[in-house]
Design an enzyme around this catalytic site. Sequence first.
Site, PDB file in Angstrom:
ATOM      1  N   ILE A  53      16.045  -8.326   6.990  1.00 52.28           N
ATOM      2  CA  ILE A  53      17.274  -7.499   7.373  1.00 52.28           C
ATOM      3  C   ILE A  53      18.425  -7.492   6.343  1.00 52.28           C
ATOM      4  O   ILE A  53      18.718  -8.483   5.707  1.00 52.28           O
ATOM      5  CB  ILE A  53      17.878  -8.239   8.711  1.00 52.28           C
ATOM      6  CG1 ILE A  53      16.760  -8.082   9.751  1.00 52.28           C
ATOM      7  CG2 ILE A  53      19.114  -7.830   9.214  1.00 52.28           C
ATOM      8  CD1 ILE A  53      16.793  -8.903  11.184  1.00 52.28           C
ATOM      9  N   GLU A  89      22.525   0.161  11.218  1.00 48.54           N
ATOM     10  CA  GLU A  89      21.745   0.125  12.491  1.00 48.54           C
ATOM     11  C   GLU A  89      20.246  -0.331  11.959  1.00 48.54           C
ATOM     12  O   GLU A  89      19.783   0.600  11.519  1.00 48.54           O
ATOM     13  CB  GLU A  89      21.720   1.053  13.299  1.00 48.54           C
ATOM     14  CG  GLU A  89      21.217   0.904  14.857  1.00 48.54           C
ATOM     15  CD  GLU A  89      20.978   2.069  15.828  1.00 48.54           C
ATOM     16  OE1 GLU A  89      20.169   1.940  16.714  1.00 48.54           O
ATOM     17  OE2 GLU A  89      21.622   2.967  15.319  1.00 48.54           O
ATOM     18  N   LEU A  90      19.602  -1.382  12.369  1.00 46.16           N
ATOM     19  CA  LEU A  90      18.184  -1.447  12.082  1.00 46.16           C
ATOM     20  C   LEU A  90      17.393  -0.553  12.722  1.00 46.16           C
ATOM     21  O   LEU A  90      17.152  -0.318  13.952  1.00 46.16           O
ATOM     22  CB  LEU A  90      17.778  -3.163  12.608  1.00 46.16           C
ATOM     23  CG  LEU A  90      16.487  -3.480  12.519  1.00 46.16           C
ATOM     24  CD1 LEU A  90      16.077  -3.993  10.995  1.00 46.16           C
ATOM     25  CD2 LEU A  90      16.110  -4.568  13.353  1.00 46.16           C
ATOM     26  N   ASP A  91      16.472   0.012  11.623  1.00 43.17           N
ATOM     27  CA  ASP A  91      15.563   1.047  12.137  1.00 43.17           C
ATOM     28  C   ASP A  91      16.429   2.126  12.823  1.00 43.17           C
ATOM     29  O   ASP A  91      15.605   2.737  13.658  1.00 43.17           O
ATOM     30  CB  ASP A  91      14.486   0.434  12.903  1.00 43.17           C
ATOM     31  CG  ASP A  91      13.575  -0.831  12.170  1.00 43.17           C
ATOM     32  OD1 ASP A  91      13.656  -0.695  10.716  1.00 43.17           O
ATOM     33  OD2 ASP A  91      13.235  -1.546  12.832  1.00 43.17           O
ATOM     34  N   ASN A  95      13.428   4.218   4.287  1.00 39.23           N
ATOM     35  CA  ASN A  95      12.478   3.080   5.123  1.00 39.23           C
ATOM     36  C   ASN A  95      11.445   3.818   5.649  1.00 39.23           C
ATOM     37  O   ASN A  95      11.467   5.023   6.032  1.00 39.23           O
ATOM     38  CB  ASN A  95      13.543   2.011   5.932  1.00 39.23           C
ATOM     39  CG  ASN A  95      12.482   1.010   6.426  1.00 39.23           C
ATOM     40  OD1 ASN A  95      11.865   0.273   5.797  1.00 39.23           O
ATOM     41  ND2 ASN A  95      12.715   0.908   7.638  1.00 39.23           N
ATOM     42  N   SER A 150       0.802  -1.161   0.119  1.00 43.75           N
ATOM     43  CA  SER A 150       0.011   0.233   0.157  1.00 43.75           C
ATOM     44  C   SER A 150       0.803   1.034   0.093  1.00 43.75           C
ATOM     45  O   SER A 150       0.464   2.446  -0.705  1.00 43.75           O
ATOM     46  CB  SER A 150      -1.074  -0.101   1.178  1.00 43.75           C
ATOM     47  OG  SER A 150      -0.376   0.030   2.467  1.00 43.75           O
ATOM     48  N   GLN A 154      -1.771   7.352   7.869  1.00 44.26           N
ATOM     49  CA  GLN A 154      -0.425   8.243   8.014  1.00 44.26           C
ATOM     50  C   GLN A 154       0.659   8.221   7.182  1.00 44.26           C
ATOM     51  O   GLN A 154       1.350   8.967   6.440  1.00 44.26           O
ATOM     52  CB  GLN A 154      -0.160   8.722   9.302  1.00 44.26           C
ATOM     53  CG  GLN A 154      -1.204   9.027  10.345  1.00 44.26           C
ATOM     54  CD  GLN A 154      -2.132  10.277   9.528  1.00 44.26           C
ATOM     55  OE1 GLN A 154      -1.475  11.272   8.748  1.00 44.26           O
ATOM     56  NE2 GLN A 154      -3.243  10.199   9.624  1.00 44.26           N
ATOM     57  N   HIS A 171       8.933   2.952   8.874  1.00 46.47           N
ATOM     58  CA  HIS A 171       8.947   2.081  10.034  1.00 46.47           C
ATOM     59  C   HIS A 171       7.569   2.550  10.989  1.00 46.47           C
ATOM     60  O   HIS A 171       7.488   3.587  11.227  1.00 46.47           O
ATOM     61  CB  HIS A 171      10.117   1.905  10.964  1.00 46.47           C
ATOM     62  CG  HIS A 171      10.051   1.058  12.144  1.00 46.47           C
ATOM     63  ND1 HIS A 171      10.188  -0.264  11.892  1.00 46.47           N
ATOM     64  CD2 HIS A 171       9.794   1.447  13.383  1.00 46.47           C
ATOM     65  CE1 HIS A 171      10.008  -0.841  13.042  1.00 46.47           C
ATOM     66  NE2 HIS A 171       9.904   0.198  14.039  1.00 46.47           N
ATOM     67  N   MET A 207      10.265  -6.906   4.393  1.00 46.32           N
ATOM     68  CA  MET A 207      10.836  -7.128   5.691  1.00 46.32           C
ATOM     69  C   MET A 207      11.719  -7.991   5.752  1.00 46.32           C
ATOM     70  O   MET A 207      11.525  -9.196   6.289  1.00 46.32           O
ATOM     71  CB  MET A 207       9.563  -8.180   6.065  1.00 46.32           C
ATOM     72  CG  MET A 207       8.009  -7.179   6.120  1.00 46.32           C
ATOM     73  SD  MET A 207       8.291  -5.719   7.200  1.00 46.32           S
ATOM     74  CE  MET A 207       7.945  -6.129   8.571  1.00 46.32           C
TER      75      MET A 207
HETATM   76  C1  GAR Z   1       3.805  -0.674   6.796  1.00 46.22           C
HETATM   77  O1  GAR Z   1       3.101  -0.591   7.985  1.00 46.22           O
HETATM   78  C2  GAR Z   1       5.169  -0.261   7.049  1.00 46.22           C
HETATM   79  O2  GAR Z   1       5.410   0.700   8.131  1.00 46.22           O
HETATM   80  C3  GAR Z   1       5.849  -1.593   7.668  1.00 46.22           C
HETATM   81  O3  GAR Z   1       5.280  -2.549   7.067  1.00 46.22           O
HETATM   82  C4  GAR Z   1       4.123  -2.199   6.526  1.00 46.22           C
HETATM   83  C5  GAR Z   1       3.819  -2.339   5.017  1.00 46.22           C
HETATM   84  O4  GAR Z   1       2.722  -2.035   4.558  1.00 46.22           O
HETATM   85  N1  GAR Z   1       7.391  -1.754   7.842  1.00 46.22           N
HETATM   86  C6  GAR Z   1       7.994  -2.132   8.641  1.00 46.22           C
HETATM   87  O5  GAR Z   1       7.497  -2.894   9.695  1.00 46.22           O
HETATM   88  C7  GAR Z   1       9.342  -2.198   8.465  1.00 46.22           C
HETATM   89  N2  GAR Z   1      10.164  -2.481   9.617  1.00 46.22           N
HETATM   90  P1  GAR Z   1       2.391  -2.025   2.900  1.00 46.22           P
HETATM   91  O6  GAR Z   1       2.977  -3.405   2.066  1.00 46.22           O
HETATM   92  O7  GAR Z   1       0.907  -1.852   2.815  1.00 46.22           O
HETATM   93  O8  GAR Z   1       3.090  -0.778   2.574  1.00 46.22           O
END
Ligand code: GAR
Length: 230
Positions: free
Chosen positions: A109, A160-162, A124, A30, A190, A126, A107
């Site tokens: 690492i 560093e992750l996130d 990215n 999305s 959002q 998060h 998703m």
């Molecule tokens: C989103 O909520 C994004 O923030 C999260 O994955 C979802 C993907 O939604 N990302 C993480 O958790 C990264 N650590 P989408 O495929 O509908 O865009």
Amino acid sequence: MSVDTLNAGSLPAEKEDKPQIVVLISGSGSNMVAIADAVKNGDIDGEIAAVICNRPEAPGIQKAKDRDIETQIVDHKEFASREDFDVALMRAIDEYQPDLVVLAGFMRILTPSFVIRYHGRMLNIHPSLLPKYQGLNTHQRALDAGDEKHGVTVHFVTEELDGGPNVIQAVVPVYDGDDATSLQQRVHTQEHIIYPIAVKWFVNGRLTMKGCNAMLDGNVIPNTGLRLDL
Ligand code: GAR
């Protein structure tokens, strides 16, 4: 040699000139759609060169195809190690020589060599107010902690992750009676607003990374990222 000859067999000049974006997804896509819509309506003056996905069954792949965006699958399950997967992924990305790599719900690492390759040109998103809640299950963790505010962050990717410098955050209220699903939905709405903004800034040359700072128009962005408070 005429201009026509020079252009023969190549893309139209204005298409080639636009900043090229590669979007990496793993799931519903999305955020990729929100960025693609902003490209289509001219809000982002760039081009999505490709959407690359590590999960063959991800619904986001069809959404990209429906928008005539080139797709590639690099299935992490086909590789013996994280390093081998990242090498294949880099090869796939580099076919498009992107100006910007956008992780949109990707998703996996990433290995240090991958992160270094796209240093300063990889964003990215998060679903938390980083540096709070790096990693998974961010919505439940915010609820468990009794937070009154939660949100989402777009940041540059570092080793560093996130953990890379924040660019923009949207803050949402946490209501009594929220569960992880209702909170996730409020945050997701959002995400679709702030990610296109950050991508637009980058392709317009306004957003850069210098040292460990994100910069907008040459000014250091505060650690929280620029705040969209709702
Ligand atoms: C989103 O909520 C994004 O923030 C999260 O994955 C979802 C993907 O939604 N990302 C993480 O958790 C990264 N650590 P989408 O495929 O509908 O865009």
